[in-house]
Write a protein that holds these residues in place. Structure first.
Motif, PDB file in Angstrom:
ATOM      1  N   HIS A 160       0.998  -1.364   0.102  1.00  0.00           N
ATOM      2  CA  HIS A 160       0.000   0.239  -0.230  1.00  0.00           C
ATOM      3  C   HIS A 160       0.506   1.229  -0.060  1.00  0.00           C
ATOM      4  CE1 HIS A 160      -3.596  -3.218   1.111  1.00  0.00           C
ATOM      5  NE2 HIS A 160      -2.523  -2.725   1.818  1.00  0.00           N
ATOM      6  N   PHE A 161       0.103   2.251  -0.531  1.00  0.00           N
ATOM      7  CA  PHE A 161       1.061   3.360  -0.391  1.00  0.00           C
ATOM      8  C   PHE A 161      -0.540   4.595  -0.298  1.00  0.00           C
ATOM      9  CE2 PHE A 161       0.955   3.225  -4.822  1.00  0.00           C
ATOM     10  CZ  PHE A 161      -0.216   4.174  -5.614  1.00  0.00           C
ATOM     11  N   THR A 162       0.568   5.788   0.617  1.00  0.00           N
ATOM     12  CA  THR A 162      -1.255   7.275   0.027  1.00  0.00           C
ATOM     13  C   THR A 162      -0.576   7.724  -0.527  1.00  0.00           C
ATOM     14  OG1 THR A 162       0.604   7.745   2.307  1.00  0.00           O
ATOM     15  CG2 THR A 162      -0.844   6.230   3.492  1.00  0.00           C
ATOM     16  N   PHE A 163      -1.407   8.450  -0.806  1.00  0.00           N
ATOM     17  CA  PHE A 163      -1.730   9.254  -1.641  1.00  0.00           C
ATOM     18  C   PHE A 163      -2.835  10.302  -1.525  1.00  0.00           C
ATOM     19  CE2 PHE A 163      -3.504  10.012  -6.056  1.00  0.00           C
ATOM     20  CZ  PHE A 163      -2.746  11.033  -6.590  1.00  0.00           C
ATOM     21  N   ASN A 164      -1.798  11.955  -1.253  1.00  0.00           N
ATOM     22  CA  ASN A 164      -3.340  13.057  -0.437  1.00  0.00           C
ATOM     23  C   ASN A 164      -2.969  13.925  -1.454  1.00  0.00           C
ATOM     24  OD1 ASN A 164      -0.822  11.532   1.559  1.00  0.00           O
ATOM     25  ND2 ASN A 164      -2.966  11.618   2.795  1.00  0.00           N
ATOM     26  N   PHE A 165      -3.884  15.154  -1.390  1.00  0.00           N
ATOM     27  CA  PHE A 165      -4.254  15.262  -2.043  1.00  0.00           C
ATOM     28  C   PHE A 165      -5.226  16.447  -1.872  1.00  0.00           C
ATOM     29  CE2 PHE A 165      -6.203  11.862  -4.053  1.00  0.00           C
ATOM     30  CZ  PHE A 165      -7.602  12.364  -4.473  1.00  0.00           C
ATOM     31  N   THR A 166      -5.394  18.025  -1.994  1.00  0.00           N
ATOM     32  CA  THR A 166      -5.981  18.992  -1.836  1.00  0.00           C
ATOM     33  C   THR A 166      -7.649  19.590  -3.065  1.00  0.00           C
ATOM     34  OG1 THR A 166      -5.232  19.508   0.286  1.00  0.00           O
ATOM     35  CG2 THR A 166      -7.423  21.164  -0.507  1.00  0.00           C
ATOM     36  N   ASP A 221       8.366   2.915  -6.415  1.00  0.00           N
ATOM     37  CA  ASP A 221       9.195   3.938  -7.060  1.00  0.00           C
ATOM     38  C   ASP A 221       8.362   5.444  -6.867  1.00  0.00           C
ATOM     39  OD1 ASP A 221      10.710   6.626  -7.620  1.00  0.00           O
ATOM     40  OD2 ASP A 221      11.678   5.668  -9.022  1.00  0.00           O
ATOM     41  N   ARG A 222       8.320   5.869  -5.097  1.00  0.00           N
ATOM     42  CA  ARG A 222       7.511   6.685  -4.803  1.00  0.00           C
ATOM     43  C   ARG A 222       7.589   8.667  -5.740  1.00  0.00           C
ATOM     44  NH1 ARG A 222       7.471  11.151  -1.239  1.00  0.00           N
ATOM     45  NH2 ARG A 222       9.811  11.099  -0.984  1.00  0.00           N
ATOM     46  N   GLU A 223       8.807   9.094  -6.141  1.00  0.00           N
ATOM     47  CA  GLU A 223       9.323   9.736  -6.468  1.00  0.00           C
ATOM     48  C   GLU A 223       8.565   9.837  -8.151  1.00  0.00           C
ATOM     49  OE1 GLU A 223      12.928  11.238  -6.399  1.00  0.00           O
ATOM     50  OE2 GLU A 223      12.831  11.133  -4.339  1.00  0.00           O
ATOM     51  N   LYS A 224       8.550   8.698  -8.533  1.00  0.00           N
ATOM     52  CA  LYS A 224       8.184   7.849 -10.796  1.00  0.00           C
ATOM     53  C   LYS A 224       6.495   8.542 -10.232  1.00  0.00           C
ATOM     54  CE  LYS A 224       8.896   5.156 -13.709  1.00  0.00           C
ATOM     55  NZ  LYS A 224       9.577   4.157 -14.633  1.00  0.00           N
ATOM     56  N   VAL A 225       6.410   7.437  -9.509  1.00  0.00           N
ATOM     57  CA  VAL A 225       4.843   7.636  -9.685  1.00  0.00           C
ATOM     58  C   VAL A 225       4.206   9.542  -9.416  1.00  0.00           C
ATOM     59  CG1 VAL A 225       2.789   6.902  -8.670  1.00  0.00           C
ATOM     60  CG2 VAL A 225       4.455   5.189  -9.069  1.00  0.00           C
ATOM     61  N   TYR A 226       4.784   9.840  -8.493  1.00  0.00           N
ATOM     62  CA  TYR A 226       4.868  11.239  -8.192  1.00  0.00           C
ATOM     63  C   TYR A 226       4.555  12.233  -9.575  1.00  0.00           C
ATOM     64  CZ  TYR A 226       5.142  15.878  -6.606  1.00  0.00           C
ATOM     65  OH  TYR A 226       4.195  17.522  -6.303  1.00  0.00           O
ATOM     66  N   GLN A 227       5.622  11.659  -9.817  1.00  0.00           N
ATOM     67  CA  GLN A 227       6.353  12.441 -10.989  1.00  0.00           C
ATOM     68  C   GLN A 227       5.191  12.581 -12.449  1.00  0.00           C
ATOM     69  OE1 GLN A 227       8.689  15.273 -10.721  1.00  0.00           O
ATOM     70  NE2 GLN A 227       7.525  16.035 -12.920  1.00  0.00           N
ATOM     71  N   GLU A 252      -4.810  22.185  -5.512  1.00  0.00           N
ATOM     72  CA  GLU A 252      -3.799  22.657  -4.696  1.00  0.00           C
ATOM     73  C   GLU A 252      -2.558  22.804  -5.497  1.00  0.00           C
ATOM     74  OE1 GLU A 252      -1.003  24.445  -2.816  1.00  0.00           O
ATOM     75  OE2 GLU A 252      -3.479  25.362  -3.119  1.00  0.00           O
ATOM     76  N   LYS A 253      -2.134  23.180  -5.742  1.00  0.00           N
ATOM     77  CA  LYS A 253      -0.503  22.714  -6.602  1.00  0.00           C
ATOM     78  C   LYS A 253       0.787  21.747  -6.003  1.00  0.00           C
ATOM     79  CE  LYS A 253       2.170  24.266  -9.967  1.00  0.00           C
ATOM     80  NZ  LYS A 253       2.683  23.425 -10.550  1.00  0.00           N
ATOM     81  N   ASN A 254       0.259  22.375  -4.391  1.00  0.00           N
ATOM     82  CA  ASN A 254       1.574  21.880  -3.598  1.00  0.00           C
ATOM     83  C   ASN A 254       0.503  20.553  -2.997  1.00  0.00           C
ATOM     84  OD1 ASN A 254       2.977  23.919  -4.737  1.00  0.00           O
ATOM     85  ND2 ASN A 254       2.355  25.042  -2.925  1.00  0.00           N
ATOM     86  N   SER A 255      -0.153  20.929  -2.686  1.00  0.00           N
ATOM     87  CA  SER A 255      -1.127  19.212  -2.394  1.00  0.00           C
ATOM     88  C   SER A 255      -0.955  18.005  -2.740  1.00  0.00           C
ATOM     89  CB  SER A 255      -2.334  19.805  -1.988  1.00  0.00           C
ATOM     90  OG  SER A 255      -3.021  19.037  -3.485  1.00  0.00           O
ATOM     91  N   LEU A 256      -0.058  17.304  -3.508  1.00  0.00           N
ATOM     92  CA  LEU A 256      -0.420  16.128  -3.991  1.00  0.00           C
ATOM     93  C   LEU A 256       0.875  15.056  -3.323  1.00  0.00           C
ATOM     94  CD1 LEU A 256      -0.991  14.335  -6.294  1.00  0.00           C
ATOM     95  CD2 LEU A 256       1.068  14.787  -7.545  1.00  0.00           C
ATOM     96  N   TYR A 257       0.762  14.065  -2.616  1.00  0.00           N
ATOM     97  CA  TYR A 257       1.831  13.066  -2.155  1.00  0.00           C
ATOM     98  C   TYR A 257       1.475  12.020  -2.001  1.00  0.00           C
ATOM     99  CZ  TYR A 257       4.222  12.125   2.372  1.00  0.00           C
ATOM    100  OH  TYR A 257       5.101  11.600   2.946  1.00  0.00           O
ATOM    101  N   VAL A 258       3.140  11.841  -2.346  1.00  0.00           N
ATOM    102  CA  VAL A 258       2.449  10.115  -2.233  1.00  0.00           C
ATOM    103  C   VAL A 258       3.235   9.630  -1.716  1.00  0.00           C
ATOM    104  CG1 VAL A 258       3.441   8.003  -4.232  1.00  0.00           C
ATOM    105  CG2 VAL A 258       1.995  10.438  -5.035  1.00  0.00           C
ATOM    106  N   ASP A 259       3.575   8.726  -0.543  1.00  0.00           N
ATOM    107  CA  ASP A 259       3.672   7.771   0.612  1.00  0.00           C
ATOM    108  C   ASP A 259       4.482   6.264   0.183  1.00  0.00           C
ATOM    109  OD1 ASP A 259       5.782   7.490   2.272  1.00  0.00           O
ATOM    110  OD2 ASP A 259       4.242   7.614   4.122  1.00  0.00           O
ATOM    111  N   GLY A 260       5.032   6.259  -0.413  1.00  0.00           N
ATOM    112  CA  GLY A 260       5.250   4.958  -0.265  1.00  0.00           C
ATOM    113  C   GLY A 260       5.358   3.606   1.549  1.00  0.00           C
TER     114      GLY A 260
END
Length: 123
Positions: free
Chosen positions: A8-14, A91-97, A115-123
């Motif tokens: 699992h990974f968490t995925f957050n955004f606004t 790859d958290r950073e690759k998925v984020y990109q 919200e532009k700065n709200s995307l967060y992917v955490d492996g």
């Protein structure tokens, strides 16, 4: 041979154009369920076009939350994928990109504005 386990990974955004209301905070309410369905309608195709596509098994919205100082709605989701040895590790950073690119620089998710700065992917 052992079956691949789920990871699992968490995925957050606004969402800036989904006004927060208290009934969004209560799982199993009609509003929570219908909003989760719409979110997944937009999320699934993104992940299915990403590098984790072959192992992606879905996302579940865990929580909608009020964002301080605005009526924006924060979304906390947990996404799952099969832990498959034949595919490179998550790859958290690759998925984020990839998600950043597919959401026009974290500004659009279907009919929602992000919200532009709200995307967060955490492996």
């Amino acid at each position: 041979e052992p079956s691949p386990t789920s990871r699992h990974f968490t995925f957050n955004f606004t969402l800036t154009n989904l006004p927060y209301t208290a009934d969004l905070e209560i799982p199993n309410t009609r509003r929570f369920i219908s909003t989760e369905k719409v979110i997944n309608y937009y999320l699934d195709p993104l992940f299915k076009r990403s590098s984790i596509s072959p192992v992606y098994t879905g996302c579940r919205v865990m929580r909608f939350r009020s964002m301080k100082g605005s009526d924006d709605t924060g979304v906390d989701a947990v996404c799952s994928y099969r832990n498959n040895i034949s595919i490179a590790t998550f790859d958290r950073e690759k998925v984020y990109q990839e998600l950043s690119n597919m959401t026009k620089g974290v500004t659009k998710l279907g009919r929602y504005s992000l919200e532009k700065n709200s995307l967060y992917v955490d492996g």
